[in-house]
Design an enzyme around this catalytic site. Structure first.
Site, PDB file in Angstrom:
ATOM      1  N   GLN A  47       8.526  15.368 -27.198  1.00 39.87           N
ATOM      2  CA  GLN A  47       8.777  16.745 -27.610  1.00 39.87           C
ATOM      3  C   GLN A  47       9.584  17.441 -26.523  1.00 39.87           C
ATOM      4  O   GLN A  47       9.416  17.153 -25.334  1.00 39.87           O
ATOM      5  CB  GLN A  47       7.450  17.479 -27.830  1.00 39.87           C
ATOM      6  N   LYS A  72       5.139  16.541 -18.029  1.00 37.93           N
ATOM      7  CA  LYS A  72       6.216  17.496 -18.292  1.00 37.93           C
ATOM      8  C   LYS A  72       7.301  17.376 -17.228  1.00 37.93           C
ATOM      9  O   LYS A  72       7.009  17.185 -16.049  1.00 37.93           O
ATOM     10  CB  LYS A  72       5.676  18.932 -18.279  1.00 37.93           C
ATOM     11  N   TYR A 132      11.467  22.210 -21.148  1.00 36.87           N
ATOM     12  CA  TYR A 132      10.668  21.112 -20.643  1.00 36.87           C
ATOM     13  C   TYR A 132      10.577  19.970 -21.636  1.00 36.87           C
ATOM     14  O   TYR A 132      10.443  20.164 -22.829  1.00 36.87           O
ATOM     15  CB  TYR A 132       9.278  21.513 -20.153  1.00 36.87           C
TER      16      TYR A 132
END
Length: 200
Positions: A47, A72, A132
């Site tokens: 994602q 992240k 991110y």
């Protein structure tokens, strides 16, 4: 691109080479082979998030259950933020400590934080754009928070407390001690075992 490990295991600062001329700038803000060589593991992208924040907006401290957690890789595309990594892994030698890195559109650094670490940032400019890359998608049932204003953590936010703007969810988040008491925090050993399984 230079990668520097921070004082918290599993957290890194990435300083890219920025090439500029009269037209603007160009940089590689993520490169898998450089990242893997420095960190010793891949970052499998599931994602990509983008947030735009006014000055004083404070987002975090957020983390996800491990496994699978959520690693992240964070950068600031426009404006400036102070990015903060918090070690919330029970049993870690640096449990309860935090480190910060200035992310802005001048030096264009990035921060990588491994699964099990807490993450937050505060916008230092209006219209701060943070992007991110995430190793897992957002899953509300696995997501948790710790108060970024926890006096025990004592994060030194460079914006006055009266100027900070938090979501209702972040305002209601427990302290680190409360989260530990309630069994919400990941364990250091479980996080290390999970990350070791990702190494190539």
């Amino acid at each position: 691109m230079k990668v520097r490990q921070l004082g918290i295991e599993g957290a890194y600062e990435v300083a890219p080479a920025v090439f500029g001329d009269a037209r603007g700038v160009f940089l590689e803000w993520f490169k898998q082979e450089v990242f893997e060589a420095a960190v010793g593991r891949p970052l499998d992208l599931k994602q990509a998030n983008c947030s735009v924040s006014s000055r004083g907006v404070l987002r975090g401290i957020h983390f996800a259950d491990v496994p699978p957690g959520q690693a992240k890789y964070v950068t600031c595309l426009s404006g400036a933020v102070l990015d903060v990594v918090v070690d919330i892994r029970v049993g870690s030698p640096s449990f309860g400590t935090w480190e910060s890195v200035l992310l802005d559109d001048a030096d264009r650094r990035a921060v990588f934080l491994s699964e099990g670490l807490g993450h937050a940032f505060v916008a230092l400019t209006d219209g701060a754009v943070v992007s991110y890359l995430c190793s897992e998608g957002y899953a509300p049932a696995r997501e948790h928070g710790i108060s970024p204003l926890d006096e025990q953590l004592a994060v030194e936010w460079p914006v006055g407390r009266e100027e900070l703007e938090l979501s209702a969810k972040d305002l209601a988040a427990p302290t680190l001690a409360e989260a530990q008491r309630d069994g919400l925090l990941p364990s250091y050993d479980a996080c290390r075992a999970f990350v070791a399984g990702l190494a190539r």
